[in-house]
Enzyme design. Structure first.
Site, PDB file in Angstrom:
ATOM      1  N   ASN A  92     -87.020 -32.863 -26.804  1.00 18.30           N
ATOM      2  CA  ASN A  92     -86.953 -33.273 -25.400  1.00 18.30           C
ATOM      3  C   ASN A  92     -87.711 -34.796 -25.312  1.00 18.30           C
ATOM      4  O   ASN A  92     -87.481 -35.244 -24.302  1.00 18.30           O
ATOM      5  CB  ASN A  92     -87.946 -32.335 -24.647  1.00 18.30           C
ATOM      6  N   TYR A 157     -79.718 -46.403 -22.978  1.00 27.94           N
ATOM      7  CA  TYR A 157     -80.000 -44.604 -22.441  1.00 27.94           C
ATOM      8  C   TYR A 157     -78.799 -43.823 -22.555  1.00 27.94           C
ATOM      9  O   TYR A 157     -78.859 -42.753 -23.283  1.00 27.94           O
ATOM     10  CB  TYR A 157     -80.761 -44.609 -21.283  1.00 27.94           C
ATOM     11  N   LYS A 161     -77.591 -40.874 -25.422  1.00 27.80           N
ATOM     12  CA  LYS A 161     -77.360 -39.547 -25.024  1.00 27.80           C
ATOM     13  C   LYS A 161     -75.886 -38.876 -25.460  1.00 27.80           C
ATOM     14  O   LYS A 161     -75.857 -37.779 -25.789  1.00 27.80           O
ATOM     15  CB  LYS A 161     -77.446 -39.421 -23.522  1.00 27.80           C
TER      16      LYS A 161
END
Length: 249
Positions: A92, A157, A161
């Protein structure tokens, strides 16, 4: 019924926000949890806060350098040595940025990719042999809705992902014969410190764009993690589970 009774979990980025709620939800459901923080001080503080809620919860506070595979392996092996197994890894930890391409410092790009992508790989590589030896396990990666759609600024970012999604899909296939399931949770706009500090002029249009009419909460994300960590999802692997209220950027 406690869905994770007897299971051992490691959660990175577990000191606040979504990660902290994942840790709490796992503890509530009977797991022993190693809570990872960026610094030992913050990890200890988060673990102490949870122990105040329930002194019987079994929590270990750790702070490996997630950009160093040797540090990750050493810390995760110590968890296995302490509790005998590792059933769940929740990757996470991560950082975000909104820099324009024209202003993006290459070192900042590299730093984000190191934490958001490389650390996920290092964590999985550290626990996979342990899970294989014990007969299986569940690996859950935190993705994002922008890992499907991109975003107008801060290209690192969403790029990170997209990479997390690729790792998830590929390793789900590779590790399936070893009984190891690999999935990802893809949050949409979620109440975190970063979002809650935005002005109402920004927040209200965000809410208006979500068909379910509200932002997500850390508990919404933690519940998705709980499902994928539990035996209720024993036939599910290689999925990117959107928890976004049908949000679209």
């Amino acid at each position: 019924m406690k869905l994770l009774e007897g299971k051992v979990a490691i959660i990175t980025g577990g000191t606040r926000g979504i990660g902290f709620e994942i840790v709490r939800t796992f503890l509530e459901n009977g797991a022993k949890v190693a809570l990872c923080g960026s610094r030992q001080e913050t990890a200890d503080k988060a673990a102490a806060k949870l122990r105040e809620e329930n002194p019987e919860w079994e929590i270990e506070a750790i702070a490996p350098d997630l950009s160093d595979p040797a540090s990750v392996k050493e810390a995760f092996t110590a968890v296995k040595d302490k509790w005998g197994r590792i059933d769940v890894l929740g990757n996470n930890a991560g950082i975000s940025a909104r820099d324009s391409l024209y202003e993006y410092d290459p070192e900042d790009f590299k730093r984000l990719m190191d934490l958001n992508v490389n650390s996920v790989f290092y964590g999985i590589q550290a626990v996979a042999p342990i899970m294989k030896e014990q007969g299986g396990g569940s690996i859950i990666n935190t993705s994002s809705m922008v890992g499907r759609y991109g975003q107008p600024r801060g290209c690192a970012y969403p790029t990170s992902k997209f990479a997390v999604n690729g790792l998830t899909l590929s390793l789900a296939r590779e590790l399936a014969p070893d009984g190891i399931r690999v999935n990802a949770v893809s949050p949409g706009v979620t109440h975190t410190d970063m979002v809650d500090n935005l002005p109402e002029s920004v927040i209200q249009p965000l809410i208006a764009s979500i068909p379910l009419g509200r932002m997500g909460t850390p508990k919404d994300i933690a519940n998705a993690y709980l499902f994928l960590a539990s035996d209720m999802s024993s036939y599910i692997s290689g999925q990117i589970l959107g928890v976004d209220g049908l949000s679209r950027p």
